[in-house]
Design a protein around this motif. Structure first.
Motif, PDB file in Angstrom:
ATOM      1  N   ASN A 226       0.832  -1.200   0.000  1.00 42.73           N
ATOM      2  CA  ASN A 226       0.000   0.000   0.000  1.00 42.73           C
ATOM      3  C   ASN A 226       0.872   1.258   0.000  1.00 42.73           C
ATOM      4  OD1 ASN A 226       0.743   0.655   2.679  1.00 42.73           O
ATOM      5  ND2 ASN A 226      -0.818  -0.708   3.481  1.00 42.73           N
ATOM      6  N   ASP A 227       0.224   2.413  -0.070  1.00 44.37           N
ATOM      7  CA  ASP A 227       0.953   3.686  -0.171  1.00 44.37           C
ATOM      8  C   ASP A 227       1.901   3.912   0.998  1.00 44.37           C
ATOM      9  OD1 ASP A 227      -0.272   4.250  -2.548  1.00 44.37           O
ATOM     10  OD2 ASP A 227      -1.718   5.666  -1.707  1.00 44.37           O
ATOM     11  N   SER A 228       1.483   3.539   2.208  1.00 43.67           N
ATOM     12  CA  SER A 228       2.348   3.765   3.366  1.00 43.67           C
ATOM     13  C   SER A 228       3.583   2.869   3.316  1.00 43.67           C
ATOM     14  CB  SER A 228       1.588   3.576   4.675  1.00 43.67           C
ATOM     15  OG  SER A 228       1.123   2.251   4.800  1.00 43.67           O
ATOM     16  N   ASP A 229       3.452   1.662   2.768  1.00 41.40           N
ATOM     17  CA  ASP A 229       4.613   0.776   2.609  1.00 41.40           C
ATOM     18  C   ASP A 229       5.606   1.361   1.610  1.00 41.40           C
ATOM     19  OD1 ASP A 229       3.615  -1.157   4.390  1.00 41.40           O
ATOM     20  OD2 ASP A 229       2.538  -2.195   2.763  1.00 41.40           O
ATOM     21  N   ILE A 230       5.084   1.912   0.528  1.00 47.62           N
ATOM     22  CA  ILE A 230       5.945   2.529  -0.487  1.00 47.62           C
ATOM     23  C   ILE A 230       6.650   3.746   0.098  1.00 47.62           C
ATOM     24  CG2 ILE A 230       5.939   3.764  -2.694  1.00 47.62           C
ATOM     25  CD1 ILE A 230       3.558   1.885  -3.475  1.00 47.62           C
ATOM     26  N   GLN A 231       5.914   4.562   0.831  1.00 49.46           N
ATOM     27  CA  GLN A 231       6.509   5.743   1.444  1.00 49.46           C
ATOM     28  C   GLN A 231       7.589   5.345   2.451  1.00 49.46           C
ATOM     29  OE1 GLN A 231       3.868   8.218   3.782  1.00 49.46           O
ATOM     30  NE2 GLN A 231       5.102  10.032   3.323  1.00 49.46           N
ATOM     31  N   GLN A 232       7.330   4.335   3.267  1.00 46.20           N
ATOM     32  CA  GLN A 232       8.318   3.882   4.241  1.00 46.20           C
ATOM     33  C   GLN A 232       9.558   3.344   3.546  1.00 46.20           C
ATOM     34  OE1 GLN A 232       8.166   4.202   7.722  1.00 46.20           O
ATOM     35  NE2 GLN A 232      10.328   3.771   7.383  1.00 46.20           N
ATOM     36  N   ALA A 233       9.389   2.615   2.464  1.00 51.77           N
ATOM     37  CA  ALA A 233      10.537   2.092   1.711  1.00 51.77           C
ATOM     38  C   ALA A 233      11.386   3.234   1.164  1.00 51.77           C
ATOM     39  CB  ALA A 233      10.051   1.178   0.580  1.00 51.77           C
ATOM     40  N   ASP A 234      10.743   4.283   0.660  1.00 51.71           N
ATOM     41  CA  ASP A 234      11.476   5.458   0.164  1.00 51.71           C
ATOM     42  C   ASP A 234      12.258   6.132   1.287  1.00 51.71           C
ATOM     43  OD1 ASP A 234      10.482   5.027  -2.382  1.00 51.71           O
ATOM     44  OD2 ASP A 234       8.939   6.595  -2.238  1.00 51.71           O
ATOM     45  N   LEU A 235      11.643   6.255   2.460  1.00 55.83           N
ATOM     46  CA  LEU A 235      12.319   6.861   3.607  1.00 55.83           C
ATOM     47  C   LEU A 235      13.498   6.004   4.062  1.00 55.83           C
ATOM     48  CD1 LEU A 235       9.216   8.071   5.642  1.00 55.83           C
ATOM     49  CD2 LEU A 235      10.877   9.508   4.432  1.00 55.83           C
ATOM     50  N   ASP A 236      13.351   4.695   4.011  1.00 50.05           N
ATOM     51  CA  ASP A 236      14.453   3.798   4.377  1.00 50.05           C
ATOM     52  C   ASP A 236      15.641   3.975   3.441  1.00 50.05           C
ATOM     53  OD1 ASP A 236      12.963   2.773   6.471  1.00 50.05           O
ATOM     54  OD2 ASP A 236      12.374   0.945   5.386  1.00 50.05           O
ATOM     55  N   VAL A 237      15.367   4.092   2.152  1.00 53.86           N
ATOM     56  CA  VAL A 237      16.435   4.305   1.172  1.00 53.86           C
ATOM     57  C   VAL A 237      17.152   5.630   1.440  1.00 53.86           C
ATOM     58  CG1 VAL A 237      16.896   4.748  -1.284  1.00 53.86           C
ATOM     59  CG2 VAL A 237      15.427   2.839  -0.617  1.00 53.86           C
ATOM     60  N   ALA A 238      16.381   6.682   1.685  1.00 51.95           N
ATOM     61  CA  ALA A 238      16.980   7.995   1.957  1.00 51.95           C
ATOM     62  C   ALA A 238      17.812   7.953   3.237  1.00 51.95           C
ATOM     63  CB  ALA A 238      15.883   9.062   2.067  1.00 51.95           C
ATOM     64  N   GLY A 239      17.294   7.327   4.275  1.00 50.08           N
ATOM     65  CA  GLY A 239      18.034   7.218   5.532  1.00 50.08           C
ATOM     66  C   GLY A 239      19.319   6.427   5.373  1.00 50.08           C
ATOM     67  N   ASP A 240      19.266   5.348   4.614  1.00 48.36           N
ATOM     68  CA  ASP A 240      20.472   4.547   4.363  1.00 48.36           C
ATOM     69  C   ASP A 240      21.526   5.369   3.623  1.00 48.36           C
ATOM     70  OD1 ASP A 240      19.261   2.395   5.607  1.00 48.36           O
ATOM     71  OD2 ASP A 240      18.757   1.362   3.728  1.00 48.36           O
ATOM     72  N   ARG A 241      21.094   6.175   2.661  1.00 52.08           N
ATOM     73  CA  ARG A 241      22.031   7.027   1.910  1.00 52.08           C
ATOM     74  C   ARG A 241      22.701   8.037   2.845  1.00 52.08           C
ATOM     75  NH1 ARG A 241      21.705  12.160  -0.123  1.00 52.08           N
ATOM     76  NH2 ARG A 241      23.135  12.615  -1.827  1.00 52.08           N
ATOM     77  N   ILE A 242      21.906   8.694   3.680  1.00 55.15           N
ATOM     78  CA  ILE A 242      22.452   9.673   4.620  1.00 55.15           C
ATOM     79  C   ILE A 242      23.457   9.000   5.551  1.00 55.15           C
ATOM     80  CG2 ILE A 242      21.860  11.141   6.602  1.00 55.15           C
ATOM     81  CD1 ILE A 242      19.188  11.729   5.089  1.00 55.15           C
ATOM     82  N   HIS A 243      23.119   7.826   6.036  1.00 57.25           N
ATOM     83  CA  HIS A 243      24.002   7.094   6.947  1.00 57.25           C
ATOM     84  C   HIS A 243      25.320   6.715   6.261  1.00 57.25           C
ATOM     85  CE1 HIS A 243      25.125   4.578  10.306  1.00 57.25           C
ATOM     86  NE2 HIS A 243      25.310   3.571   9.472  1.00 57.25           N
ATOM     87  N   ARG A 244      25.240   6.211   5.036  1.00 56.24           N
ATOM     88  CA  ARG A 244      26.469   5.849   4.287  1.00 56.24           C
ATOM     89  C   ARG A 244      27.366   7.064   4.078  1.00 56.24           C
ATOM     90  NH1 ARG A 244      22.909   3.121   1.210  1.00 56.24           N
ATOM     91  NH2 ARG A 244      23.068   4.617  -0.482  1.00 56.24           N
ATOM     92  N   LEU A 245      26.760   8.183   3.667  1.00 55.05           N
ATOM     93  CA  LEU A 245      27.545   9.397   3.456  1.00 55.05           C
ATOM     94  C   LEU A 245      28.205   9.845   4.763  1.00 55.05           C
ATOM     95  CD1 LEU A 245      25.207  11.399   1.074  1.00 55.05           C
ATOM     96  CD2 LEU A 245      27.544  10.675   0.560  1.00 55.05           C
TER      97      LEU A 245
END
Length: 82
Positions: A2-21
């Protein structure tokens, strides 16, 4: 999915990128403060109307919110050495 799952997945990707940087010594500007006539935070001191300053370590000053948002995706900067 559902939409909330997609939104959470996008936030997880963004958070992982910030953490790696961050682990590599780079700042992706995830948090900032903007100008206030009477500063509340030390980071707001010296800002002019419209300006935004990163509070995650690099202290980069952006001309406005739009520049800050663009920089989050396109312009990480090296964090100062500790």
């Amino acid at each position: 999915m559902n939409d909330s799952d997609i939104q959470q997945a996008d936030l997880d990707v963004a958070g992982d990128r910030i953490h790696r940087l961050r682990r590599s010594g780079w700042c992706a500007h995830p948090r900032a403060v903007s100008y206030l006539d009477v500063p509340v935070y030390v980071e707001q001191q010296g800002l002019r109307p419209g300006q935004v300053r990163c509070t995650t370590g690099c202290r980069t000053v952006f001309a406005d919110d739009a520049a800050w948002i663009r920089a989050q995706n396109d312009d990480p900067v090296r964090l100062p050495s500790s």
